[in-house]
Motif scaffolding. Structure first.
Motif, mmCIF file in Angstrom:
data_model
loop_
_atom_site.group_PDB
_atom_site.id
_atom_site.type_symbol
_atom_site.label_atom_id
_atom_site.label_comp_id
_atom_site.label_asym_id
_atom_site.label_seq_id
_atom_site.Cartn_x
_atom_site.Cartn_y
_atom_site.Cartn_z
ATOM 1 N N ILE A 186 0.570 -1.248 0.013
ATOM 2 C CA ILE A 186 -0.087 -0.008 0.080
ATOM 3 C C ILE A 186 0.928 1.179 -0.059
ATOM 4 O O ILE A 186 1.886 1.368 0.595
ATOM 5 C CB ILE A 186 -1.137 -0.107 1.342
ATOM 6 N N ASN A 204 7.501 -3.877 -1.469
ATOM 7 C CA ASN A 204 7.037 -3.600 -0.178
ATOM 8 C C ASN A 204 7.989 -2.574 0.052
ATOM 9 O O ASN A 204 9.246 -2.201 -0.477
ATOM 10 C CB ASN A 204 6.955 -4.854 0.802
ATOM 11 N N CYS A 259 9.809 -0.084 3.644
ATOM 12 C CA CYS A 259 10.337 -0.293 5.089
ATOM 13 C C CYS A 259 10.699 1.016 5.618
ATOM 14 O O CYS A 259 10.767 1.891 5.358
ATOM 15 C CB CYS A 259 11.631 -1.376 5.062
ATOM 16 N N VAL A 263 10.012 2.254 14.701
ATOM 17 C CA VAL A 263 11.012 3.312 14.673
ATOM 18 C C VAL A 263 11.688 3.004 16.356
ATOM 19 O O VAL A 263 11.090 3.361 17.419
ATOM 20 C CB VAL A 263 10.528 4.795 14.529
ATOM 21 N N SER A 271 3.824 0.263 12.957
ATOM 22 C CA SER A 271 3.353 -0.451 11.873
ATOM 23 C C SER A 271 3.155 -1.932 12.187
ATOM 24 O O SER A 271 2.957 -2.290 13.424
ATOM 25 C CB SER A 271 3.905 -0.279 10.609
ATOM 26 N N GLY A 304 2.075 -8.464 5.266
ATOM 27 C CA GLY A 304 2.203 -9.740 4.427
ATOM 28 C C GLY A 304 3.691 -9.312 3.626
ATOM 29 O O GLY A 304 4.094 -10.444 2.916
HETATM 30 N N1 COA Z 1 13.482 6.907 10.992
HETATM 31 C C1 COA Z 1 12.562 7.712 11.635
HETATM 32 N N2 COA Z 1 11.270 7.769 11.260
HETATM 33 C C2 COA Z 1 10.862 6.987 10.223
HETATM 34 C C3 COA Z 1 11.895 6.506 9.518
HETATM 35 C C4 COA Z 1 13.371 6.271 9.800
HETATM 36 N N3 COA Z 1 14.332 5.832 8.991
HETATM 37 N N4 COA Z 1 11.315 5.804 8.592
HETATM 38 C C5 COA Z 1 10.003 6.211 8.462
HETATM 39 N N5 COA Z 1 9.846 7.005 9.601
HETATM 40 C C6 COA Z 1 8.536 7.549 10.198
HETATM 41 C C7 COA Z 1 7.947 8.560 9.237
HETATM 42 O O1 COA Z 1 8.634 9.932 9.251
HETATM 43 C C8 COA Z 1 6.506 8.401 9.534
HETATM 44 O O2 COA Z 1 6.123 9.149 10.634
HETATM 45 P P1 COA Z 1 4.956 9.887 10.832
HETATM 46 O O3 COA Z 1 3.694 8.719 10.578
HETATM 47 O O4 COA Z 1 4.989 10.399 12.317
HETATM 48 O O5 COA Z 1 4.737 10.907 9.724
HETATM 49 C C9 COA Z 1 6.261 6.982 9.574
HETATM 50 O O6 COA Z 1 7.539 6.336 10.176
HETATM 51 C C10 COA Z 1 5.966 6.156 8.317
HETATM 52 O O7 COA Z 1 6.671 6.310 7.506
HETATM 53 P P2 COA Z 1 6.148 6.606 5.964
HETATM 54 O O8 COA Z 1 7.384 6.848 5.152
HETATM 55 O O9 COA Z 1 5.061 7.764 5.887
HETATM 56 O O10 COA Z 1 5.384 5.431 5.724
HETATM 57 P P3 COA Z 1 4.779 4.788 4.400
HETATM 58 O O11 COA Z 1 3.402 5.039 4.353
HETATM 59 O O12 COA Z 1 5.824 5.029 3.275
HETATM 60 O O13 COA Z 1 4.909 3.268 4.848
HETATM 61 C C11 COA Z 1 6.043 1.563 6.114
HETATM 62 C C12 COA Z 1 6.110 2.516 5.224
HETATM 63 C C13 COA Z 1 7.429 0.759 6.409
HETATM 64 C C14 COA Z 1 5.249 1.999 7.601
HETATM 65 C C15 COA Z 1 4.846 0.540 5.428
HETATM 66 O O14 COA Z 1 5.418 0.140 3.956
HETATM 67 C C16 COA Z 1 4.819 -0.880 6.109
HETATM 68 O O15 COA Z 1 3.999 -0.592 7.180
HETATM 69 N N6 COA Z 1 5.377 -1.986 5.797
HETATM 70 C C17 COA Z 1 5.295 -2.881 6.534
HETATM 71 C C18 COA Z 1 3.965 -3.950 6.206
HETATM 72 C C19 COA Z 1 4.064 -4.045 4.709
HETATM 73 O O16 COA Z 1 5.256 -4.174 4.121
HETATM 74 N N7 COA Z 1 3.170 -4.896 4.278
HETATM 75 C C20 COA Z 1 2.995 -5.008 2.875
HETATM 76 C C21 COA Z 1 1.641 -5.716 2.361
HETATM 77 S S1 COA Z 1 0.477 -4.299 2.201
#
Ligand code: COA
Length: 432
Positions: free
Chosen positions: A215, A309, A311, A325, A331, A335
């Protein structure tokens, strides 16, 4: 009794139906945009009638009122995934979290977390009394099959999706008719960085490949660069609006699939009404529980399966953190590992973890010497194959630790490459 008489007999209001939730019960709520919000609202409204109700839920797209401050005496959220509305309670000590691969979530319902009550959201019954779980089959259908009491919201806006999506009226103990549009998720805005990532991922995708896309902006950015491909297939945990566009443009045909040929296979959907209309009664899309769609041994039977996916952080060994974090759960595993492993099993398969090179407005590198203290390893270094950023592609599988680290540093943001090279030389006692 015939199903029509049963249906009439079990028809009730949400306010009366939720009175069957008792103190100490475990309640499973359908996933993501399949959340039966009318029933959840009634349950929260009725909170004074019960204490310590455990709420098992994965992606909470609604208000998650049960997880907000002040609800502690009534509800305790036991999360399978964490989002903005549930982060605080899960990390507060009151809530809890179950780490679990998505394809195994429904196993919990027969092992450690048998549900007392399932709140489900379904389409109106067909002429045989079967209702479709619509946009959310995932664990929702199996949760309802395992629960002692099933309370169903029947909604004419819920699409009738085909596949293994159906619950019979006889399985529902209390039926509440409530028509309301489903929760919609607008397509994300795609930045230039995400476009560059999408373009790099698309270099690893060929005509005839079978896709799993997660997503968010990155998977949607990948789709932007697939418009010239031919005969792509879909076997994915979820799909969103971008897939409809490619299917309608004739790019996604599933024609080259060696398994479930001609059909997109999915366990849940999140998008706009356009997506929900597309899947309604559409034999080109089959939905099944995650125990089927995400099982690596099943998904991996697709030749040329490509998973994409994202990360949070990757260390120089290629260990991928996608859920926390530091020690804060933000999160869940979802999958990701299911499909990384499925791609490894698939003949010709490829798994991609794609991410911007930096986070926090460019102030931190997502490629780091070591993961933050307390961070969780979601995808292990032996499983990870490609890492992609806006700066390129790092292929890690079957490479030495030093070669992995070099490949990762070469796709890190230029502002962080020097410090990463220093960390490399210190750790590996070798020249970069
Ligand atoms: N250090 C500090 N904070 C970080 C970070 C890092 N390296 N990477 C991301 N973050 C923070 C972002 O700032 C954001 O914070 P906020 O919500 O307070 O704004 C939050 O983490 C989410 O990051 P963002 O880049 O907005 O997320 P995203 O929508 O691109 O999703 C994941 C990234 C990793 C959270 C998401 O892909 C996930 O949940 N993956 C695991 C599950 C998965 O892969 N499912 C796949 C099948 S659907």
């Amino acid at each position: 009794m015939d199903w029509k008489s049963l249906y009439k007999e079990r028809l009730t209001t949400a306010a009366d139906a939720v009175k069957h939730i008792k103190s100490g019960d475990r309640v499973v709520i359908s996933h993501a945009v399949g959340e039966p919000t009318h029933l959840v609202d009634a349950m929260v409204e009725n909170r004074e009638a019960c204490r310590d109700v455990e709420i098992v839920h994965m992606v909470a797209m609604g208000k998650a009122a049960y997880a907000q401050s002040g609800m502690e005496p009534y509800f305790r959220h036991n999360a399978l995934f964490v989002g903005g509305s549930t982060r605080e309670t899960v990390n507060s000590g009151h809530g809890d979290f179950v780490p679990c691969y998505f394809y195994r979530v429904s196993n919990m319902f027969t092992k450690t977390l048998p549900p007392d009550v399932a709140l489900v959201h379904v389409s109106p019954p067909d002429k045989h009394g079967w209702c479709s779980c619509g946009v959310s089959v995932d664990y929702s259908k199996e949760g309802a099959e395992a629960a002692k009491i099933v309370i169903a919201q029947v909604n004419k806006h819920m699409p009738r999706t085909l596949g293994d999506t159906f619950l019979h009226v006889s399985r529902m103990h209390h039926i509440v008719e409530h028509d309301a549009p489903l929760i919609e998720l607008a397509p994300p805005k795609i930045s230039d960085v995400e476009k560059a990532i999408g373009e790099n991922c698309a270099k690893l995708i060929q005509d005839g490949d079978c896709l799993q896309l997660g997503i968010g902006a990155i998977p949607d950015a990948v789709l932007l660069f697939l418009k010239d491909k031919k005969d792509l297939g879909v076997h994915s945990e979820m799909i969103s609006d971008g897939v409809v566009e490619l299917a309608e443009a004739g790019v996604i045909t599933n024609a080259k699939k060696n398994f479930n040929k001609g059909v997109s296979i999915v366990n849940f959907l999140m998008g706009t009404q356009r997506l929900y209309d597309y899947v309604d009664d559409n034999p080109a899309v089959n939905m099944h529980p995650a125990s089927y769609v995400n099982d690596p041994c099943i998904a991996g039977q697709n030749d040329n399966l490509v998973s994409v996916n994202s990360c949070v952080q990757v260390d120089l060994l290629g260990q991928v953190c996608s859920e926390t974090v530091g020690t804060t759960q933000i999160s869940g595993v979802g999958g990701q590992v299911d499909f990384v492993r499925a791609a490894a099993i698939s003949k010709g398969g490829r798994s991609i973890i794609a991410m911007p090179s930096t986070a926090a407005k460019g102030t931190v590198s997502k490629i780091v010497p070591v993961l933050d203290e307390g961070a969780v390893v979601t995808t292990g270094r032996c499983d990870v194959q490609y890492i992609v950023t806006e700066y390129g592609i790092a292929e890690l599988m079957y490479r030495t630790v030093k070669d992995r680290a070099r490949a990762l540093i070469n796709i890190a943001h230029p502002n962080f490459r020097e410090s990463l090279k220093e960390a490399f030389e210190k750790r590996f006692k070798a020249k970069f």
